[in-house]
Each structure stands twice: as C-alpha cells, then as structure tokens.
Design a protein around this motif. Sequence first.
Motif, PDB file in Angstrom:
ATOM      1  N   MET A   1      51.531 -33.326 -20.739  1.00  0.00           N
ATOM      2  CA  MET A   1      50.429 -32.556 -21.298  1.00  0.00           C
ATOM      3  C   MET A   1      50.328 -31.210 -20.583  1.00  0.00           C
ATOM      4  SD  MET A   1      47.235 -34.685 -19.724  1.00  0.00           S
ATOM      5  CE  MET A   1      47.294 -35.274 -18.033  1.00  0.00           C
ATOM      6  N   LYS A   2      49.608 -30.303 -21.228  1.00  0.00           N
ATOM      7  CA  LYS A   2      49.446 -28.957 -20.692  1.00  0.00           C
ATOM      8  C   LYS A   2      47.955 -28.689 -20.509  1.00  0.00           C
ATOM      9  CE  LYS A   2      53.774 -27.229 -22.541  1.00  0.00           C
ATOM     10  NZ  LYS A   2      54.514 -26.021 -22.915  1.00  0.00           N
ATOM     11  N   LEU A   3      47.601 -28.195 -19.326  1.00  0.00           N
ATOM     12  CA  LEU A   3      46.206 -27.996 -18.976  1.00  0.00           C
ATOM     13  C   LEU A   3      45.969 -26.549 -18.565  1.00  0.00           C
ATOM     14  CD1 LEU A   3      45.716 -31.195 -16.779  1.00  0.00           C
ATOM     15  CD2 LEU A   3      45.162 -30.929 -19.206  1.00  0.00           C
ATOM     16  N   ALA A   4      44.754 -26.067 -18.843  1.00  0.00           N
ATOM     17  CA  ALA A   4      44.379 -24.708 -18.469  1.00  0.00           C
ATOM     18  C   ALA A   4      42.903 -24.679 -18.117  1.00  0.00           C
ATOM     19  CB  ALA A   4      44.676 -23.730 -19.609  1.00  0.00           C
ATOM     20  N   SER A   5      42.499 -23.631 -17.425  1.00  0.00           N
ATOM     21  CA  SER A   5      41.093 -23.403 -17.083  1.00  0.00           C
ATOM     22  C   SER A   5      40.660 -22.091 -17.726  1.00  0.00           C
ATOM     23  CB  SER A   5      40.911 -23.329 -15.566  1.00  0.00           C
ATOM     24  OG  SER A   5      41.247 -24.549 -14.954  1.00  0.00           O
ATOM     25  N   LEU A   6      39.703 -22.175 -18.650  1.00  0.00           N
ATOM     26  CA  LEU A   6      39.238 -20.997 -19.359  1.00  0.00           C
ATOM     27  C   LEU A   6      38.005 -20.403 -18.686  1.00  0.00           C
ATOM     28  CD1 LEU A   6      39.557 -21.964 -23.144  1.00  0.00           C
ATOM     29  CD2 LEU A   6      41.198 -20.752 -21.675  1.00  0.00           C
ATOM     30  N   GLU A   7      37.908 -19.102 -18.743  1.00  0.00           N
ATOM     31  CA  GLU A   7      36.755 -18.392 -18.221  1.00  0.00           C
ATOM     32  C   GLU A   7      35.487 -18.848 -18.933  1.00  0.00           C
ATOM     33  OE1 GLU A   7      34.263 -16.443 -16.351  1.00  0.00           O
ATOM     34  OE2 GLU A   7      36.272 -15.693 -15.837  1.00  0.00           O
ATOM     35  N   ASN A   8      34.475 -19.226 -18.142  1.00  0.00           N
ATOM     36  CA  ASN A   8      33.196 -19.619 -18.747  1.00  0.00           C
ATOM     37  C   ASN A   8      32.001 -19.167 -17.915  1.00  0.00           C
ATOM     38  OD1 ASN A   8      33.362 -21.387 -16.588  1.00  0.00           O
ATOM     39  ND2 ASN A   8      32.684 -23.184 -17.750  1.00  0.00           N
ATOM     40  N   GLY A   9      32.249 -18.183 -17.045  1.00  0.00           N
ATOM     41  CA  GLY A   9      31.176 -17.658 -16.222  1.00  0.00           C
ATOM     42  C   GLY A   9      30.970 -18.381 -14.908  1.00  0.00           C
ATOM     43  N   THR A  10      31.761 -19.430 -14.644  1.00  0.00           N
ATOM     44  CA  THR A  10      31.666 -20.146 -13.379  1.00  0.00           C
ATOM     45  C   THR A  10      32.912 -19.859 -12.533  1.00  0.00           C
ATOM     46  OG1 THR A  10      32.797 -22.155 -14.154  1.00  0.00           O
ATOM     47  CG2 THR A  10      30.418 -21.986 -14.563  1.00  0.00           C
TER      48      THR A  10
END
Length: 337
Positions: A1-10
């Motif tokens: 699987m492929k995982l990412a962290s998206l910008e959400n203000g934290t």
Amino acid sequence: MKLASLENGTRDGKLVVVSKDLAWCTDASHIAPTLQAALDDWDVAAPKLETLSEELHRETIPRERFHEHDALSPLPRAYQWADGSAYVNHVELVRKARGAEMPESFWTDPLMYQGGSDAFLAPRAPIPLGDDAWGLDFEGEVAVITGDAPMGCTTDEAAKAIRLVMICNDVSLRGLIPGELAKGFGFFQSKPPTAFSPIAVTPDELGEAWDGARLSLPLRSQYNGELFGEPDAGVDMTFGFPELIAHLAKTRPVTAGTIVGSGTVSNKQDGGPGKPVSEGGKGYSCIAEIRMIETINDGKPKTPFMTPGDTIRIDMRDKNGKSIFGAIEQEVVRYQK
C-alpha cells in the motif's frame, strides 16, 4: 500500500491511503489520524489500511484526487532521523578529492550521523538558503521507516522492523561541513531540514526490485531541468538497510517512526568513480561528487553549488516508467525571517 500525509493545518498532517497510480487517495484518519499513530500500533493498523487500499483500488469507497503538492513529508517530523553512508564509493570520492586515504574499516563498519528530525521539508517546499558561501547541495537517497527494534538486534530482526520505503533529498551545506568536522563532534549546522517523497510505500509494492535489504531501481535527479544522475540504488550499496538498522541499534533500541537513510546513491563505472550523464555515465546524486571528479581530473572543481533560483527534482520509477513515491521538486530561495 501507499501512504501519504496531507496538509491539514496541523504539524503532522492527515493520513491518507494513495492509489497505486498516485491519482487518488482516501482518508485514513478513522484508522489512524497520523502516520506516526499507525506506526505506533502497526500490527492493528496495517491490516485495516491494507483493506482500505484494496477498497480504493476497487473504487468502492469515497475518494478524492491526490495532488503531490498538497503532501507533507510522510512523517513531517520524526522521533529519529539517522542517515548512513552505505555507498562507500561516495565516501571514497570525498576523501580522494582532498588527498586522504580511506580507512579499510569503512568497508565493514557503516558511517552514520543523527540528523535533525523535528521539522522536515515538504517534498514541494522551497529550500531556504541564508548565504551562498554555505555551499548548498542536494543528496538523493533511499530511506526506510522502521517499527520497534530491540537494542542489539540482529540483521534478521532489523529486516523485520522495516515498515515503509521512500526517497529523500538530504540537503547539505558543503561549505560548513569541513569546519564542523574539524571540531570532532560531527554535523549540525551543515545539515538543514531534509525533504522526503510525497509517498511512503510498503516493501511489497516494490516487487522484485526490493530484496529485503536494497532497492534496485535508478534514482533520477534532474538539476535545473537537465538529467544529472540516474544511478541504480541497488548497485554498489555496501551496507543494506538491515545492516544500517542493526548498526544504529547496537547500543540503544530503535523506536517505531525512526527513519534510516542510505546515504547518497552512488555508482562506480568501468572500475572508476563514475561518469557524468553527458559522457555516457550514470551521473551523480549530488553536486559534490561531480566536483570531486573535476578535482581529481583537473585539479579543481568547476560545477558550482546551488543558489537561489536553482531547482532539483528527485524521482524513482518502476520498470513500466511509473513514479513509485511521487517526486521531490524543490527550488532554492533566499531565506528571509
């Protein structure tokens, strides 16, 4: 699987699962709010994330377009960032350029330094430079994210601790390195924040290219739009990732969320130190190496280090030419408070 962290203000972003073609993603925060949270409870979280990945592939759950420019580094900050120097060809070149012999122990005992891990750059974030004299350089590398590994672990135990694989730009300030090393206390100011690829992948996504220790695919670096290097990350890698992790764990445990880097990917060619792409070689994954070759051949370097306006793109593609991790694309900018 492929995982990412998206910008959400934290600080740590929002965890998402990304489709294999990098076109789509789905929110995974109901399983783990962040990638670090998933790593902390990997045995429980990983099967659920894998199921989510399969549902995304079948288009049976809500999804949205994945845009690499919205991604942070997979771990925007980490408990530990330890960078090895597994490509001894790179080390040998550095020492040869300044007329120093390389100790034989470098072939059997890995080099490693502990970098700053409190604030990584996003893969599309600019690289701030305070002074051109600092000698800004990019360094294309492969990196792994680990789970827990006990102090004194074997290489087999270390291999089992590898959770995710990604690529990175380990930014270096070459002009500051000699003075720092002369103090006998290692890198600090000469190693500003590193940037990692938009996506981290589980080893099974890499197929035959991953043998449990090395990733055998070319790492492509494009400097100011021109191909600068495409050395194979599986070739001339003296120490595999399990050896690097075991080296790190010799006197202390390794905690889930630790990132371990390969060091600058570097290939020899025809028994020599490598050749520029323009001469039919595999090129280089950092500017310092071509400057070393120029120094060895001509007595002095001619390729300058990076200055504001220069750009670097680092990517790795599978055998079908598809990007695996997404691209690191950065421009050097003048730092202003």
